[in-house]
Design an enzyme around this catalytic site. Structure first.
Site, short mmCIF file in Angstrom:
data_model
loop_
_atom_site.label_atom_id
_atom_site.label_comp_id
_atom_site.label_asym_id
_atom_site.label_seq_id
_atom_site.Cartn_x
_atom_site.Cartn_y
_atom_site.Cartn_z
N LYS A 1 0.87 -1.18 0.00
CA LYS A 1 0.00 0.00 0.00
C LYS A 1 0.90 1.23 0.00
O LYS A 1 1.70 1.43 0.91
CB LYS A 1 -0.91 0.02 1.23
CG LYS A 1 -1.87 1.22 1.22
CD LYS A 1 -2.87 1.15 2.36
CE LYS A 1 -4.04 2.10 2.19
NZ LYS A 1 -3.68 3.49 2.05
N ARG B 1 -7.98 11.10 -7.57
CA ARG B 1 -9.06 10.36 -6.93
C ARG B 1 -10.39 11.13 -6.97
O ARG B 1 -11.46 10.54 -7.02
CB ARG B 1 -8.64 10.11 -5.49
CG ARG B 1 -9.67 9.47 -4.67
CD ARG B 1 -9.18 9.45 -3.25
NE ARG B 1 -10.13 8.77 -2.44
CZ ARG B 1 -9.83 7.79 -1.60
NH1 ARG B 1 -8.60 7.41 -1.46
NH2 ARG B 1 -10.77 7.23 -0.90
P1 AMP Z 1 -7.17 5.13 2.21
O1 AMP Z 1 -6.80 6.37 1.43
O2 AMP Z 1 -6.44 5.02 3.51
O3 AMP Z 1 -8.65 4.93 2.29
O4 AMP Z 1 -6.64 3.88 1.39
C1 AMP Z 1 -7.08 3.58 0.11
C2 AMP Z 1 -6.13 4.17 -0.88
O5 AMP Z 1 -4.89 3.52 -0.85
C3 AMP Z 1 -6.56 4.00 -2.32
O6 AMP Z 1 -7.52 4.94 -2.70
C4 AMP Z 1 -5.26 4.20 -3.07
O7 AMP Z 1 -5.07 5.57 -3.33
C5 AMP Z 1 -4.21 3.77 -2.06
N1 AMP Z 1 -3.44 2.57 -2.45
C6 AMP Z 1 -2.11 2.44 -2.28
N2 AMP Z 1 -1.69 1.27 -2.70
C7 AMP Z 1 -2.77 0.59 -3.17
C8 AMP Z 1 -2.97 -0.70 -3.75
N3 AMP Z 1 -1.95 -1.56 -3.93
N4 AMP Z 1 -4.23 -1.05 -4.12
C9 AMP Z 1 -5.27 -0.20 -3.93
N5 AMP Z 1 -5.14 1.03 -3.39
C10 AMP Z 1 -3.90 1.43 -3.01
#
Ligand code: AMP
Length: 583
Positions: A251, A271
């Site tokens: 991630k 996004r």
């Molecule tokens: P959050 O922003 O904490 O809700 O986490 C989701 C976000 O993590 C997604 O919208 C992506 O921008 C990011 N992200 C980073 N790495 C990945 C991955 N391998 N797969 C999907 N999302 C990812």
């Protein structure tokens, strides 16, 4: 349609405090709109003049609006500014100022006239364009009634704030043309893959539901991103995902970027579906260079990677690239790497309805990776130990966590949805006591003592997706630096509204001194979720109880997230339940 009809509908929308009334008002309006105008009406209701991703905005600032009002009203600029200081809104100034210029001509403004005027304003560029924009707006104002003027100015300056969300508008379209708001899902799907509510509305009116179902994935039109769920304990991941094989991906803490490649023509969307192509000239080059397919849509994360030290820079460093000027200079100071984790379209074919393993294989087949662009690193595993050890290795490498993905046959790309096919696990969930939530700021209380002159606390809400409303979870006053604190009134100045927004649910005890239209997202760290009579998250009307986050602390602003991308009330409920069940 006369613009006056629309303006009086806006007035009614502003006056209602019920989302159902909003839907009823909008449905009546939409049912009486022609195919030529329905798209425009939808954009105007959302305070825009075209689909959000097109980036087409009038781009008129307060000063230009003031000059246009002065010119149209035949008064001097100083009296417009004085009135603005008193009323706080240029739309209200335009509506209330005594107009010494002759009242409008015989021909009333139509919705199409107004849209044409705003498109001309949006397209004006080069020397003298500010004056041209001002004159076009002044000409429209001169032909308008007081109520029309209010909304012309608000549309021009990007401050409509009717409080109508995308889902509310889709509900209204379903009610107007499909008989009930329960019929929203196919419209929502079309919106998720086209990101253009005007297109969905026009197609629905002209071709009916079958036309809407046939709206295709199209290059240079963003697809709403699929989102990840969360759990409170890492051990829940295998069961929640439910597929025997799970892909565990790194991630990255950067900016979500959807890249559309159309030959040499590359468009990048954030996004929030904003065109950010100009901000990432390096990613444009990498996509052109390394994606071998002629046309493709990729989903991934832009991250700042320090190749000398071999680690990722934090999110804040990458955010320094959000700028209009010196883009190339800063791009070479902080080069971005594109870590691609999905493939949504390739050579004319949409990939959304293919399983994750098929999409990943397709991605690997069309990407010749290097240091600047590569598929997300991952492992495939069937058990918790595999997930845990990959997670630990990610943390050691300076990443923020993992995203686990289902490999089942139905692991499709669900545009715009947050479901259990993707589950994120971040380092700050590691200690079982804390959770971070992305919450929408809906109000603030005046500061006292040392905080006089700024806000003492902000009222934060989660997003209730089913009802498309915002329900409060906490009031937060800790964790801010002095600079953050002092900056609060400025940060929220443009979203301040004078009454409770219709889609915000608050108990009388939690009602804040100042209301904000739900627009800004903040990341909050908290100790635990408890039941509360004060906060409305997942409100139970019989027991008069909701859920609250205890000991909330400010972590950072999440300006890249839209309010509808905030933590949902369902997620808060899930956190509460798991904790209570001994998590
Ligand atoms: P959050 O922003 O904490 O809700 O986490 C989701 C976000 O993590 C997604 O919208 C992506 O921008 C990011 N992200 C980073 N790495 C990945 C991955 N391998 N797969 C999907 N999302 C990812």
């Amino acid at each position: 349609m006369k613009f006056a009809t629309l303006a009086s509908c806006f007035e009614r929308l502003e006056a209602t405090s019920s989302r159902n009334d909003m839907i009823a008002i909008l449905a009546r309006l939409l049912a009486g709109t022609s195919p030529d105008e329905i798209g425009i009406v939808c954009y105007f209701v959302l305070g825009e003049i075209g689909p959000g991703y097109s980036g087409v905005t009038p781009g008129i600032g307060d000063r230009t609006a003031a000059a246009a009002i002065a010119l149209a009203a035949g008064v001097d600029l100083a009296s417009v500014e004085t009135a603005a200081r008193k009323l706080g809104d240029y739309g209200d100034v335009a509506a209330s100022l005594a107009w010494s210029a002759p009242e409008g001509p015989a021909e009333p403004l139509t919705v199409t006239d107004v849209h044409r005027g705003f498109m001309e304003i949006a397209q004006a560029s080069g020397p003298g364009s500010a004056d041209r924009k001002m004159r076009i707006l002044a000409a429209m104002l001169a032909a308008a009634t007081p109520t029309e003027r209010r909304y012309l100015v608000r549309l021009a300056t990007g401050k409509m704030r009717l409080g109508v969300g995308d889902m509310t508008l889709l509900d209204a379209l379903a009610e107007a043309f499909l008989g009930s708001k329960a019929e929203r899902p196919p419209l929502e799907h079309a919106y998720n893959i086209s990101s253009d509510i005007g297109l969905v509305a026009r197609t629905l009116l002209e071709e009916g539901l079958s036309g809407v179902l046939a709206i295709p994935v199209t290059l240079h039109r963003p697809i709403r991103p699929m989102l990840a769920q969360r759990v409170s304990r890492i051990s829940e991941i295998p069961e929640r995902i439910g597929s025997p094989v799970i892909a565990v991906e790194e991630k990255y803490d950067g900016e979500r970027i959807q890249a559309h490649k159309d030959g040499d023509d590359v468009t990048l969307f954030s996004r929030r579906l904003i065109d950010v192509t100009h901000q990432y000239p390096d990613i444009v080059r990498h996509v052109r260079r390394c994606v071998t397919a002629d046309t493709a849509i990729l989903d991934g994360e832009a991250v700042a990677f320090d190749h000398e030290i071999g680690t990722y820079h934090p999110f804040q460093t990458l955010m320094r690239r959000r700028r209009k000027h010196r883009v190339r200079e800063v791009a070479s100071e902080i080069p971005a790497t594109y870590r691609v984790f999905d493939l949504l379209y390739v050579n004319g074919e949409p990939y959304l309805h293919r399983s994750y393993p098929e999409r990943r294989a397709g991605l690997e087949a069309i990407l010749s990776p290097d240091e600047q662009i590569s598929p997300a690193d991952r492992i495939l595993t069937g058990d918790l130990d595999g997930i845990r050890s990959f997670y630990l290795s990610c943390i050691e490498r300076g990443l923020e966590g993992i995203v686990c993905k289902s490999c089942a046959d139905d692991s499709f790309y669900r545009a715009g949805a947050r479901e259990w096919q993707w589950i994120k696990w971040k380092s700050d969930y590691g200690t079982e006591l804390v959770d971070t939530l992305d919450l929408v700021v809906v109000g603030a209380n005046a500061g006292r003592g040392k905080r006089a002159g700024t806000y003492g606390s902000v009222l934060c809400a989660a997003y209730n997706h089913e009802e498309d409303i915002f329900q409060t979870v906490c009031s937060m006053g800790t964790g801010f630096s002095n600079a953050d604190l002092a900056d609060l009134p400025r940060r929220f100045a443009d979203v301040r509204v004078d009454r409770q927004p219709a889609r915000v649910m608050v108990t009388p005890q939690a009602a804040p001194d100042f209301w904000f239209a739900p627009a800004r997202v903040v990341e909050v760290l908290g100790l635990e979720i408890t039941e509360s009579p004060v906060h409305t998250c997942n409100w139970d009307p019989e027991r008069r109880r909701g859920l609250a986050l205890r000991f909330p602390r400010f972590v950072r602003w999440r300006d890249e997230k839209s309010p509808e991308a905030a933590t949902t009330t369902a997620e808060v409920v899930a956190m509460f339940r798991r904790r209570r069940e001994g998590g």
